[in-house]
Design an enzyme around this catalytic site. Structure first.
Site, PDB file in Angstrom:
ATOM      1  N   ARG A  98       0.881  -1.181   0.000  1.00  0.00           N
ATOM      2  CA  ARG A  98       0.000   0.000   0.000  1.00  0.00           C
ATOM      3  C   ARG A  98       0.910   1.219   0.000  1.00  0.00           C
ATOM      4  O   ARG A  98       1.675   1.425   0.948  1.00  0.00           O
ATOM      5  CB  ARG A  98      -0.919   0.004   1.226  1.00  0.00           C
ATOM      6  CG  ARG A  98      -1.674   1.310   1.406  1.00  0.00           C
ATOM      7  CD  ARG A  98      -2.769   1.240   2.445  1.00  0.00           C
ATOM      8  NE  ARG A  98      -3.908   0.509   1.951  1.00  0.00           N
ATOM      9  CZ  ARG A  98      -5.147   0.579   2.462  1.00  0.00           C
ATOM     10  NH1 ARG A  98      -5.387   1.351   3.503  1.00  0.00           N
ATOM     11  NH2 ARG A  98      -6.132  -0.117   1.953  1.00  0.00           N
ATOM     12  N   HIS A 121      -7.285   0.822  -6.439  1.00  0.00           N
ATOM     13  CA  HIS A 121      -7.498  -0.052  -5.272  1.00  0.00           C
ATOM     14  C   HIS A 121      -8.107  -1.370  -5.798  1.00  0.00           C
ATOM     15  O   HIS A 121      -9.281  -1.670  -5.564  1.00  0.00           O
ATOM     16  CB  HIS A 121      -8.419   0.645  -4.271  1.00  0.00           C
ATOM     17  CG  HIS A 121      -8.401   0.058  -2.893  1.00  0.00           C
ATOM     18  ND1 HIS A 121      -7.608  -1.020  -2.539  1.00  0.00           N
ATOM     19  CD2 HIS A 121      -9.089   0.398  -1.770  1.00  0.00           C
ATOM     20  CE1 HIS A 121      -7.816  -1.297  -1.256  1.00  0.00           C
ATOM     21  NE2 HIS A 121      -8.708  -0.459  -0.772  1.00  0.00           N
ATOM     22  N   GLN A 134      -9.918  -4.053  -3.577  1.00  0.00           N
ATOM     23  CA  GLN A 134     -11.249  -3.580  -3.170  1.00  0.00           C
ATOM     24  C   GLN A 134     -12.268  -3.867  -4.279  1.00  0.00           C
ATOM     25  O   GLN A 134     -13.375  -4.350  -4.009  1.00  0.00           O
ATOM     26  CB  GLN A 134     -11.181  -2.068  -2.891  1.00  0.00           C
ATOM     27  CG  GLN A 134     -12.495  -1.462  -2.472  1.00  0.00           C
ATOM     28  CD  GLN A 134     -12.930  -1.912  -1.086  1.00  0.00           C
ATOM     29  OE1 GLN A 134     -12.176  -1.832  -0.140  1.00  0.00           O
ATOM     30  NE2 GLN A 134     -14.153  -2.412  -0.966  1.00  0.00           N
ATOM     31  N   ASP A 145     -17.433   6.881  -1.605  1.00  0.00           N
ATOM     32  CA  ASP A 145     -16.194   6.780  -0.825  1.00  0.00           C
ATOM     33  C   ASP A 145     -15.977   8.144  -0.166  1.00  0.00           C
ATOM     34  O   ASP A 145     -16.676   9.117  -0.495  1.00  0.00           O
ATOM     35  CB  ASP A 145     -15.039   6.413  -1.784  1.00  0.00           C
ATOM     36  CG  ASP A 145     -13.689   6.230  -1.082  1.00  0.00           C
ATOM     37  OD1 ASP A 145     -13.665   6.067   0.154  1.00  0.00           O
ATOM     38  OD2 ASP A 145     -12.647   6.247  -1.781  1.00  0.00           O
ATOM     39  N   CYS A 191     -16.610   1.410   0.328  1.00  0.00           N
ATOM     40  CA  CYS A 191     -15.428   0.604   0.639  1.00  0.00           C
ATOM     41  C   CYS A 191     -15.069   0.657   2.125  1.00  0.00           C
ATOM     42  O   CYS A 191     -14.382  -0.240   2.622  1.00  0.00           O
ATOM     43  CB  CYS A 191     -14.244   1.053  -0.207  1.00  0.00           C
ATOM     44  SG  CYS A 191     -13.878   2.811  -0.024  1.00  0.00           S
ATOM     45  N   ARG A 205     -13.584  -8.688   1.438  1.00  0.00           N
ATOM     46  CA  ARG A 205     -12.163  -8.367   1.250  1.00  0.00           C
ATOM     47  C   ARG A 205     -11.289  -9.569   1.599  1.00  0.00           C
ATOM     48  O   ARG A 205     -10.256  -9.820   0.980  1.00  0.00           O
ATOM     49  CB  ARG A 205     -11.760  -7.147   2.098  1.00  0.00           C
ATOM     50  CG  ARG A 205     -12.385  -5.824   1.689  1.00  0.00           C
ATOM     51  CD  ARG A 205     -11.920  -5.375   0.313  1.00  0.00           C
ATOM     52  NE  ARG A 205     -10.476  -5.401   0.209  1.00  0.00           N
ATOM     53  CZ  ARG A 205      -9.654  -4.435   0.636  1.00  0.00           C
ATOM     54  NH1 ARG A 205     -10.159  -3.336   1.155  1.00  0.00           N
ATOM     55  NH2 ARG A 205      -8.342  -4.542   0.500  1.00  0.00           N
TER      56      ARG A 205
HETATM   57  N1   CP Z   1     -11.425  -0.338   2.311  1.00  0.00           N
HETATM   58  C1   CP Z   1     -10.161  -0.341   2.760  1.00  0.00           C
HETATM   59  O1   CP Z   1      -9.193  -0.513   2.007  1.00  0.00           O
HETATM   60  O2   CP Z   1     -10.041  -0.148   4.103  1.00  0.00           O
HETATM   61  P1   CP Z   1      -8.673   0.051   4.893  1.00  0.00           P
HETATM   62  O3   CP Z   1      -8.091   1.368   4.441  1.00  0.00           O
HETATM   63  O4   CP Z   1      -9.081   0.074   6.345  1.00  0.00           O
HETATM   64  O5   CP Z   1      -7.755  -1.070   4.557  1.00  0.00           O
HETATM   65  N1  NVA Z   2     -10.072   6.638  -1.380  1.00  0.00           N
HETATM   66  C1  NVA Z   2      -9.750   6.200  -0.039  1.00  0.00           C
HETATM   67  C2  NVA Z   2      -9.985   4.719   0.089  1.00  0.00           C
HETATM   68  C3  NVA Z   2      -9.735   4.161   1.460  1.00  0.00           C
HETATM   69  C4  NVA Z   2      -9.966   2.683   1.516  1.00  0.00           C
HETATM   70  C5  NVA Z   2      -8.304   6.554   0.274  1.00  0.00           C
HETATM   71  O1  NVA Z   2      -7.446   6.402  -0.616  1.00  0.00           O
HETATM   72  O2  NVA Z   2      -8.020   6.990   1.384  1.00  0.00           O
END
Ligand code: CP
Ligand code: NVA
Length: 302
Positions: free
Chosen positions: A100, A127, A130, A221, A261, A289
């Site tokens: 990440r 993502h 997701q 989101d 999400c 997930r």
């Molecule tokens: N939806 C998602 O990716 O959640 P987190 O940021 O908590 O991993």
């Molecule tokens: N768009 C959000 C998604 C979190 C799961 C972010 O990048 O923070």
């Protein structure tokens, strides 16, 4: 070895089979338990995470893999050590590298310098893990081809992966965004091209009511993603007409699903009423997930 950096890396057949596998391992987890015994996966987090962090570690253990969780400060990707060097070192220890990151180009750089499959656990651009769980959740209620999904809000990483994944599965994906917050033009163009091949369609615009009307799925989101916290006040002002409330959700089909999400900011991008609606499936989506990540791991290490 295939990577999973963009959801398009799997192609139509690959994505369809990963979604199917995710559903199968959800129904019968015992069939794959321990099937990747003695393999290892690195799970690196440059940003906070709850769902991805826990579901990926649990999924790895369930299939017999040993997960090694790494945090931003202990690795210093690109600061303590150059990105290619981190990739080349981790590649000597681990069978799968999952990251990440803030900067999507770091994932591409890691993939260039590692033999092991590289998985995107969220970047500024996409993502994809997701999106697999999202489509798995929708497929629990309706056939994906022809389903109309409207994403309301910021044209961000989650929107990008939904556009591309939906297009691959022949869905009609609409994005309703405030002026200045559209998804990236190249992603929209690629999604439209892919949708054309698989019988889907893409529509992007600012007219939120008409885009949500008749939709089978309404998705939103957060307005400010991780790393955009200083823009939160300005975004709250600009995005207010795009809040998913009972009125807006009521414009969708009677049997529409609401998805998010998570994490959600109640009464910002979605009202408490809609998040807790009987047609909200956000916690099934969060559970998926786990199954989706297991399917991704199994697919990449087959
Ligand atoms: N939806 C998602 O990716 O959640 P987190 O940021 O908590 O991993
Ligand atoms: N768009 C959000 C998604 C979190 C799961 C972010 O990048 O923070």
């Amino acid at each position: 070895m295939t990577d999973f950096i963009s959801v398009t890396d799997l192609g139509h057949e690959g994505l369809a089979s990963v979604i199917e596998l995710a559903a199968a391992v959800k129904t019968d987890p015992a069939t794959v338990a321990g099937s990747r015994n003695r393999q290892t996966v690195g799970l690196f987090f440059e940003k906070p995470s709850t769902r991805t962090r826990v579901s990926s570690e649990v999924a790895a253990v369930d299939v017999g893999m040993h997960p090694v969780v790494l945090k931003r400060d202990e690795v210093g990707l690109g600061s303590r050590e150059a990105v290619p060097d981190v990739a080349r070192v981790l590649d000597r220890y681990l069978d799968v590298l999952a990251f990440r990151v803030f900067d999507h180009s770091h994932l591409l750089e890691i993939a260039e310098h590692a033999q092991a499959p590289v998985i995107n656990l969220l970047s500024d651009l996409e993502h994809p893990c997701q999106a697999v769980a999202d489509l798995q959740t929708i497929a629990e209620h309706r056939d994906l081809p022809g389903t109309v999904l409207t994403y309301v809000g910021d044209g961000n990483n989650v929107a990008h992966s939904l556009l591309l994944a939906g297009a691959l599965m022949g869905m009609e994906v609409r994005v309703a965004h405030p002026d200045g917050y559209a998804p990236a033009e190249n992603v929209v163009a690629e999604a439209a091209r892919i949708a054309g091949v698989h019988g889907g369609a893409i529509e992007v615009g600012t007219e939120v009511d008409s885009l949500v009307s008749g939709s089978d799925v309404v998705y939103t989101d957060v307005w400010a993603s991780m790393g955009q916290e200083e823009e939160a006040a300005e975004r709250a002002r600009v995005f207010a007409p795009y809040r998913v409330d009972g009125r807006l959700f009521g414009l969708a089909a009677d049997d529409a699903l609401f998805l998010h999400c998570l994490p959600a900011h109640r009464d910002e991008e979605v009202t408490h009423e809609v998040l807790e609606h009987e047609r909200s499936f956000v916690f099934d989506q969060a559970e998926n997930r786990l199954h989706a990540f297991k399917a991704v791991l199994l697919h990449l290490t087959a």
